[in-house]
Design a protein around this motif. Structure first.
Motif, PDB file in Angstrom:
ATOM      1  N   ASP A 264       4.463   7.809   3.897  1.00 56.92           N
ATOM      2  CA  ASP A 264       5.787   7.882   4.547  1.00 56.92           C
ATOM      3  C   ASP A 264       6.521   6.545   4.446  1.00 56.92           C
ATOM      4  OD1 ASP A 264       5.546  10.522   5.217  1.00 56.92           O
ATOM      5  OD2 ASP A 264       4.817  10.134   7.251  1.00 56.92           O
ATOM      6  N   ARG A 265       5.818   5.466   4.713  1.00 58.34           N
ATOM      7  CA  ARG A 265       6.461   4.145   4.677  1.00 58.34           C
ATOM      8  C   ARG A 265       6.875   3.776   3.251  1.00 58.34           C
ATOM      9  NH1 ARG A 265       2.433   3.398   8.553  1.00 58.34           N
ATOM     10  NH2 ARG A 265       0.946   2.517   7.079  1.00 58.34           N
ATOM     11  N   ALA A 266       6.042   4.125   2.279  1.00 58.65           N
ATOM     12  CA  ALA A 266       6.371   3.822   0.886  1.00 58.65           C
ATOM     13  C   ALA A 266       7.570   4.644   0.421  1.00 58.65           C
ATOM     14  CB  ALA A 266       5.169   4.096  -0.010  1.00 58.65           C
ATOM     15  N   LEU A 267       7.624   5.900   0.825  1.00 58.08           N
ATOM     16  CA  LEU A 267       8.762   6.752   0.473  1.00 58.08           C
ATOM     17  C   LEU A 267      10.045   6.244   1.123  1.00 58.08           C
ATOM     18  CD1 LEU A 267       7.415  10.423   0.541  1.00 58.08           C
ATOM     19  CD2 LEU A 267       8.517   9.245  -1.375  1.00 58.08           C
ATOM     20  N   ALA A 268       9.933   5.782   2.360  1.00 57.92           N
ATOM     21  CA  ALA A 268      11.097   5.236   3.059  1.00 57.92           C
ATOM     22  C   ALA A 268      11.648   4.022   2.308  1.00 57.92           C
ATOM     23  CB  ALA A 268      10.731   4.863   4.489  1.00 57.92           C
ATOM     24  N   GLY A 269      10.756   3.185   1.820  1.00 55.77           N
ATOM     25  CA  GLY A 269      11.193   2.018   1.054  1.00 55.77           C
ATOM     26  C   GLY A 269      11.890   2.417  -0.235  1.00 55.77           C
ATOM     27  N   LEU A 270      11.308   3.427  -0.920  1.00 52.93           N
ATOM     28  CA  LEU A 270      11.915   3.897  -2.166  1.00 52.93           C
ATOM     29  C   LEU A 270      13.272   4.552  -1.892  1.00 52.93           C
ATOM     30  CD1 LEU A 270      10.989   3.839  -5.118  1.00 52.93           C
ATOM     31  CD2 LEU A 270      10.056   6.148  -4.816  1.00 52.93           C
ATOM     32  N   ARG A 271      13.385   5.274  -0.793  1.00 58.00           N
ATOM     33  CA  ARG A 271      14.636   5.941  -0.433  1.00 58.00           C
ATOM     34  C   ARG A 271      15.718   4.896  -0.090  1.00 58.00           C
ATOM     35  NH1 ARG A 271      12.506   9.123   2.879  1.00 58.00           N
ATOM     36  NH2 ARG A 271      12.258  10.867   1.443  1.00 58.00           N
ATOM     37  N   GLN A 272      15.339   3.864   0.624  1.00 60.01           N
ATOM     38  CA  GLN A 272      16.295   2.806   0.965  1.00 60.01           C
ATOM     39  C   GLN A 272      16.804   2.108  -0.297  1.00 60.01           C
ATOM     40  OE1 GLN A 272      14.188   0.292   3.692  1.00 60.01           O
ATOM     41  NE2 GLN A 272      14.192   1.828   5.350  1.00 60.01           N
ATOM     42  N   TRP A 273      15.900   1.910  -1.243  1.00 56.90           N
ATOM     43  CA  TRP A 273      16.335   1.309  -2.520  1.00 56.90           C
ATOM     44  C   TRP A 273      17.369   2.203  -3.194  1.00 56.90           C
ATOM     45  CZ3 TRP A 273      15.384   4.097  -7.032  1.00 56.90           C
ATOM     46  CH2 TRP A 273      15.888   3.510  -8.196  1.00 56.90           C
ATOM     47  N   TRP A 274      17.120   3.505  -3.224  1.00 53.71           N
ATOM     48  CA  TRP A 274      18.055   4.401  -3.904  1.00 53.71           C
ATOM     49  C   TRP A 274      19.419   4.417  -3.197  1.00 53.71           C
ATOM     50  CZ3 TRP A 274      18.121   6.870  -8.449  1.00 53.71           C
ATOM     51  CH2 TRP A 274      19.145   7.803  -8.654  1.00 53.71           C
ATOM     52  N   GLU A 275      19.378   4.467  -1.892  1.00 54.99           N
ATOM     53  CA  GLU A 275      20.639   4.467  -1.139  1.00 54.99           C
ATOM     54  C   GLU A 275      21.432   3.194  -1.391  1.00 54.99           C
ATOM     55  OE1 GLU A 275      19.184   5.007   2.791  1.00 54.99           O
ATOM     56  OE2 GLU A 275      19.055   7.197   2.634  1.00 54.99           O
ATOM     57  N   ARG A 276      20.713   2.103  -1.649  1.00 55.78           N
ATOM     58  CA  ARG A 276      21.356   0.807  -1.862  1.00 55.78           C
ATOM     59  C   ARG A 276      21.778   0.610  -3.322  1.00 55.78           C
ATOM     60  NH1 ARG A 276      17.331  -1.754  -0.242  1.00 55.78           N
ATOM     61  NH2 ARG A 276      16.484  -2.470  -2.247  1.00 55.78           N
ATOM     62  N   GLU A 277      20.940   1.051  -4.249  1.00 55.76           N
ATOM     63  CA  GLU A 277      21.148   0.725  -5.663  1.00 55.76           C
ATOM     64  C   GLU A 277      21.281   1.940  -6.575  1.00 55.76           C
ATOM     65  OE1 GLU A 277      21.689  -2.195  -6.465  1.00 55.76           O
ATOM     66  OE2 GLU A 277      20.636  -3.569  -5.125  1.00 55.76           O
ATOM     67  N   GLY A 278      21.020   3.138  -6.046  1.00 50.67           N
ATOM     68  CA  GLY A 278      20.991   4.321  -6.912  1.00 50.67           C
ATOM     69  C   GLY A 278      22.295   4.581  -7.635  1.00 50.67           C
ATOM     70  N   GLY A 279      23.410   4.417  -6.925  1.00 47.36           N
ATOM     71  CA  GLY A 279      24.712   4.669  -7.550  1.00 47.36           C
ATOM     72  C   GLY A 279      24.952   3.751  -8.732  1.00 47.36           C
ATOM     73  N   ARG A 280      24.652   2.455  -8.555  1.00 42.50           N
ATOM     74  CA  ARG A 280      24.874   1.498  -9.659  1.00 42.50           C
ATOM     75  C   ARG A 280      23.934   1.780 -10.829  1.00 42.50           C
ATOM     76  NH1 ARG A 280      23.855  -4.205 -10.963  1.00 42.50           N
ATOM     77  NH2 ARG A 280      22.336  -4.428  -9.274  1.00 42.50           N
ATOM     78  N   LEU A 281      22.676   2.156 -10.516  1.00 45.84           N
ATOM     79  CA  LEU A 281      21.723   2.463 -11.582  1.00 45.84           C
ATOM     80  C   LEU A 281      22.194   3.663 -12.400  1.00 45.84           C
ATOM     81  CD1 LEU A 281      18.991   1.927 -12.954  1.00 45.84           C
ATOM     82  CD2 LEU A 281      17.945   3.472 -11.300  1.00 45.84           C
ATOM     83  N   LYS A 282      22.672   4.719 -11.700  1.00 47.20           N
ATOM     84  CA  LYS A 282      23.160   5.908 -12.404  1.00 47.20           C
ATOM     85  C   LYS A 282      24.354   5.565 -13.310  1.00 47.20           C
ATOM     86  CE  LYS A 282      23.829   9.632 -10.043  1.00 47.20           C
ATOM     87  NZ  LYS A 282      24.254  10.493  -8.919  1.00 47.20           N
TER      88      LYS A 282
END
Length: 459
Positions: A219-237
């Motif tokens: 759960d904690r690892a997924l939360a970290g990955l989700r926070q990264w996507w919310e922060r950087e996912g748009g720019r990566l896409k």
């Protein structure tokens, strides 16, 4: 501190306590055991019924019995006829040993009795010894008098695996369940991930966190990955789509990048299935290898291009590590269930497997009547000779050491330390080290009779 000396089967003193004889292939282990049995009978007056010989295959027991019979017969023939023929049989060392015997009549009488009982001599495989002990000392071992021995436990094992699959999987939250079945499609696949290691996983990985704790780590690892996507996912896409549109990826890799980004977003944001365990495409080096060489020439240019991408290195590693630990916790939990449930269900059905024989006797020596069991076994056997000792595991070593590693008893361990690494054959190098460190006497067989000096020199 032990001095490792050469073991001479004819001359080395036979001492009580634990003696480790380290012997490479071709150095005459079977010959040494046969000579030891002869000396125990003639020199120490121990009856053959009190000399336990344990090896690890039925073929080896047959060979040992034949070699012992042959050696005893050779010695008896000379002792009975030495008045008429003063030339002993065999090699020079054997003839020298025979000439040291002072009372021929007494020694010949002991050998007569031994040869009469040779077919009943306690020369067993490890499973045969455990089965005989559990059966004949049922009261002391706490086992049923009449147990059916079965070499095939696959039916019961499959039932335990299927029961575990249902009990664990059906009550799991969707996010863990998806991760579970993305790695193991069915109970058979899950079992194959631990097949052959059920009894050692917990020993190899002691103190590992349990399943519920691993769920929290995921759960904690997924939360970290989700926070990264919310922060950087748009720019990566955006960077990825621009690169695809510019032809910076080959056609095949462009399709993969586009699909992988869409799937990752669906899993992290919309909870559409488990996050894939293959996230290698989010590594800089892997992305570099997917770039179109004709569009971006040279590694430095590719590195610079990828350096601007907001890749989740730490978050990705944390998630993959958490997923690995989660799946390992499942496998460890299944291994524990198999160890407990197979034995319990077989006992309920009055059946024992070959492994249960060893585990059952190892448990019995630690049980409430263990002291009485040990007393009875020591009363039966004055000495134990363990052939191919390098193939002994921790449960077997516990049995032998508890029974025979005591004052006024003899325990000889004969094996090749170089082969103690072969886990697939049942060996346990840590048990070998334990036995070696606790041995009162350490010796070695130094001469290899199977090698040809000329060939060795040529090689």
């Amino acid at each position: 501190m032990h001095d490792q000396l050469i073991f001479d089967a004819y001359r080395t003193d036979i001492k009580s306590g634990v003696t480790l004889v380290e012997a490479s292939a071709g150095t005459g282990k079977t010959f040494t055991i046969a000579m030891l049995v002869l000396r125990l009978i003639v020199e120490l007056g121990i009856g053959i019924e009190q000399i336990l010989v344990v090896t690890f295959t039925t073929a080896a027991t047959d060979e040992l019995r034949d070699r012992i019979r042959q050696r005893l017969s050779q010695a008896r023939s000379y002792l009975k006829n030495s008045g008429k023929d003063a030339t002993p049989p065999g090699d020079g060392d054997f003839r020298t040993w025979l000439k040291t015997i002072k009372n021929h009549e007494d020694a010949a009488g002991r050998l007569d009795l031994a040869l009469l009982d040779i077919d009943r001599a306690p020369i067993h495989t490890i499973h045969g010894f455990c089965q005989l002990t559990l059966k004949e000392l049922a009261l002391e071992s706490g086992r049923l008098f009449d147990l059916e021995l079965s070499g095939d436990v696959s039916l019961i094992r499959n039932q335990v695996v299927q029961d575990y699959w249902r009990d664990r999987l059906y009550q799991l939250d969707k996010r863990y369940c998806n991760l579970f079945i993305s790695s193991f499609k069915n109970p058979g696949q899950l079992y194959q991930s631990i097949a052959g290691a059920e009894d050692v996983l917990s020993t190899l990985i002691p103190g590992f966190a349990d399943f519920s704790e691993m769920c929290g780590v995921v759960d904690r690892a997924l939360a970290g990955l989700r926070q990264w996507w919310e922060r950087e996912g748009g720019r990566l896409k955006k960077l990825a789509m621009n690169a695809v549109a510019s032809g910076f990826f080959t056609a095949k890799n462009a399709v993969q990048i586009t699909a992988s980004l869409a799937r990752l977003e669906a899993c992290l944001i919309k909870n559409h299935g488990p996050v894939p365990l293959d996230l290698s495409w989010l590594e800089g080096d892997v992305l570099m290898g997917m770039l179109h060489g004709n569009k971006l020439r040279g590694d430095e240019k590719k590195k610079q291009f990828i350096a601007d991408w907001p890749l989740p290195s730490e978050e990705r590693e944390a998630y993959l590590a958490a997923a690995d630990d989660f799946l390992l916790a499942i496998r460890l939990e299944l291994a524990t269930a198999l160890r407990k449930e197979i034995s319990r269900r077989m006992r309920d059905q009055g059946v024992m497997s070959f492994d249960d024989l060893i585990i059952g006797l190892a448990d019995a020596v630690k049980g409430g009547r263990g002291a009485e069991l040990c007393r009875q076994v020591r009363k039966r056997y004055k000495i134990a000779l363990i052939d191919e000792f390098q193939d002994t595991d921790s449960a077997q070593w516990q049995i032998f050491s508890t029974f025979f590693a005591v004052k006024d008893h003899y325990l000889y361990l004969i094996g090749d330390p170089k082969q103690a690494i072969y886990r697939f054959r049942g060996a346990d190098i840590f048990s070998y080290f334990s036995a070696r460190d606790s041995a009162d006497h350490r010796l070695t067989l130094a001469y290899n009779y199977r090698s040809n000096p000329g060939l060795v020199a040529a090689v």
